[in-house]
Enzyme design. Structure first.
Site, PDB file in Angstrom:
ATOM      1  N   GLU A   1       1.589  -0.199  -4.868  1.00 11.86           N
ATOM      2  CA  GLU A   1       0.796   0.728  -5.069  1.00 11.86           C
ATOM      3  C   GLU A   1       1.762   2.186  -5.205  1.00 11.86           C
ATOM      4  O   GLU A   1       1.965   2.812  -4.273  1.00 11.86           O
ATOM      5  CB  GLU A   1      -0.276   1.007  -4.287  1.00 11.86           C
TER       6      GLU A   1
ATOM      7  N   ASP B   1       0.772  -1.234  -0.099  1.00 12.41           N
ATOM      8  CA  ASP B   1       0.133   0.002   0.108  1.00 12.41           C
ATOM      9  C   ASP B   1       0.905   1.500   0.124  1.00 12.41           C
ATOM     10  O   ASP B   1       1.915   1.375   0.779  1.00 12.41           O
ATOM     11  CB  ASP B   1      -0.751  -0.064   1.013  1.00 12.41           C
TER      12      ASP B   1
HETATM   13  C1  GLC Z   1      -4.109   3.089  -0.563  1.00 14.35           C
HETATM   14  C2  GLC Z   1      -5.327   2.331  -0.448  1.00 14.35           C
HETATM   15  C3  GLC Z   1      -6.461   3.318   0.377  1.00 14.35           C
HETATM   16  C4  GLC Z   1      -6.127   4.172   1.391  1.00 14.35           C
HETATM   17  C5  GLC Z   1      -4.631   4.571   1.204  1.00 14.35           C
HETATM   18  C6  GLC Z   1      -4.080   4.899   2.907  1.00 14.35           C
HETATM   19  O1  GLC Z   1      -4.111   4.311  -1.478  1.00 14.35           O
HETATM   20  O2  GLC Z   1      -5.660   1.868  -1.587  1.00 14.35           O
HETATM   21  O3  GLC Z   1      -7.763   2.839   0.354  1.00 14.35           O
HETATM   22  O4  GLC Z   1      -7.065   4.869   1.926  1.00 14.35           O
HETATM   23  O5  GLC Z   1      -3.774   3.566   0.708  1.00 14.35           O
HETATM   24  O6  GLC Z   1      -3.730   3.427   3.537  1.00 14.35           O
END
Ligand code: GLC
Length: 425
Positions: A197, A135
């Site tokens: 991500e 994440d």
């Molecule tokens: C990522 C997740 C999102 C979350 C953020 C903070 O972007 O996909 O849903 O709010 O991280 O952890």
């Protein structure tokens, strides 16, 4: 799976209060083990969503090890992802939170944090997880001196809020020594699958790809449904190889709503035939749309409408649960797995065909010149052509298309009225 660890749910589980357990709402560790085992029997791996950059403010670490977090005597100009300052006061100082105030950022420059998180990463791999979606990983390391973000001198390359877009965001994320911290994550995970991500344009992926298997391709995700911008996004992203394609998710909404219901089939065709890993958000395989707008009960940033449950059958709760779901099913009477399973022309059947086809596509990739409104590329012996318009137009497919792999998509060399085709060249 999105996070299923114990959490006060300030951010739908992305605020973890115990990294080594399953939230009682979702089950138990024993049930997790069973899930992994039964998935394995079917040739499936289970990827966990790991949140290494911040914990819940209710995680015991925040009280027991305040020095594992990032503190300042006064806020700098960094902004939080959901708006406002990224700093909140606590006991006479300020702690950093790149997201909600309930999500204090961990200090990955502290070796104790690295060791604690490596222990967590090993925990789930040892239990049989196949790997992680990692994440918000571009937030892992920031400027150690916490200097202000300078004003922006060029576009960021991905959508930002207006107040964020004023800054270069070069100190608040993606620090130059990022690779060192990513290497620590890789070291704990062995050869498990890691997708990052990384909220950066693909031109900036290099340090991430040195340690991870792939990164989410946000350029395609945010492209309008028009041939030229789609082509440009694909061209930019395929320069890097190892893209993890996603065109919808729990943060930005579903395929059918983002690109239009009429284009959901074409979007699925792109998603599942581009070279690399594809992430299909549950519900998209039956063309589910977002839920009713304006309703925001669980997520303060308004993302509840992207998170309604999967519709398995036509019953009131779509067969998702026998209890009361947090968010209601959207339109199970209109679309469900049960209703689409045996219909060869359904979206579900198309998605299944495309998934089966992936095994034949091979590694090669070449973007082709395409007529207006069509995105076309070669994948080994196949040509994929996706029609971004509903109008009749000549196919850009070279050679004599013979094999019609995707049912009903191609007629006499034209894509007229069809979402696209995958043909053997
Ligand atoms: C990522 C997740 C999102 C979350 C953020 C903070 O972007 O996909 O849903 O709010 O991280 O952890």
């Amino acid at each position: 799976m999105s996070p299923i660890y114990p959490s006060p749910l300030a951010d739908f589980g992305y605020d973890v209060s115990d990294y080594k357990d399953i939230a009682p709402e979702f089950g138990t560790l024993g049930e997790f083990d069973r899930l992994v085992a039964e998935a394995g029997e079917r040739g499936l791996g289970v990827l966990m969503d790991i949140v290494p950059c911040h914990t819940s403010i209710e995680h015991p670490w925040f009280r027991e090890h305040p020095d594992w977090y990032i503190w300042a005597d006064a806020p700098n100009n960094w902004t939080a992802a959901f708006g406002g300052s990224a700093w909140s006061p606590f006991n006479g100082r300020f702690y950093l939170h790149s997201f909600y105030p309930e999500q204090p950022d961990l200090d990955w420059r502290n070796p104790e944090v690295v060791a604690a998180m490596q222990d967590v990463l090993r925990f789930w791999i040892d239990r049989g997880a196949a790997g992680y979606r990692v994440d918000a990983i571009d937030r892992l390391l920031k400027d150690p001196e916490l200097r202000d973000d300078p004003p922006a001198s060029e576009p960021y390359g991905l959508p930002l809020r207006a107040d964020e877009a004023r800054f270069a965001l070069s100190n608040s994320r993606n620090a130059p020594d990022m690779g060192e911290a990513l290497a620590k994550i890789r070291a704990a995970c062995g050869d498990a699958f890691l997708v990052g991500e990384v909220y950066l344009p693909s031109a900036k992926w290099q340090p991430y790809l040195e340690h991870f298997d792939c990164a989410f391709a946000f350029e395609l995700m945010f492209s309008p449904w028009e041939a030229e911008p789609l082509r440009r996004a694909i061209e930019a992203t395929t320069r890097q190889v190892r893209a993890a394609w996603a065109m919808s998710n729990h943060d930005f909404g579903r395929l059918a709503t983002r690109f239009g219901e009429a284009n959901a089939r074409g979007a699925a065709m792109l998603l599942l035939t581009l070279p690399g890993t594809a992430f299909l958000y549950q519900g998209d395989e039956i063309g589910q749309g977002d839920g009713p707008p304006g309703e925001s009960v669980y997520d303060r940033a308004g993302r509840d409408r992207f998170r309604h449950p999967m519709q398995w059958d036509a019953s009131r709760n779509g067969g998702f649960t026998t209890g009361e779901p947090w968010l209601p099913a959207v339109d199970p009477a209109k679309r469900s797995v049960e209703a689409q399973r045996d219909d060869p022309r359904s979206m579900l059947s198309l998605v299944r065909e495309l998934i089966a086809l992936r095994r034949e596509l091979g590694d090669g990739f070449e973007l082709l010149e395409a007529a207006d409104g069509v995105v076309a590329y070669r994948r080994g012996a196949h040509v994929v052509a996706v029609n971004t318009t509903a109008e009749a137009r000549p196919a850009p497919v070279r050679g004599e298309p013979r094999l019609e792999t995707v049912q009903g998509a191609l007629r006499n060399g034209t894509l007229a009225g069809h979402s696209g085709a995958v043909v053997k060249d």
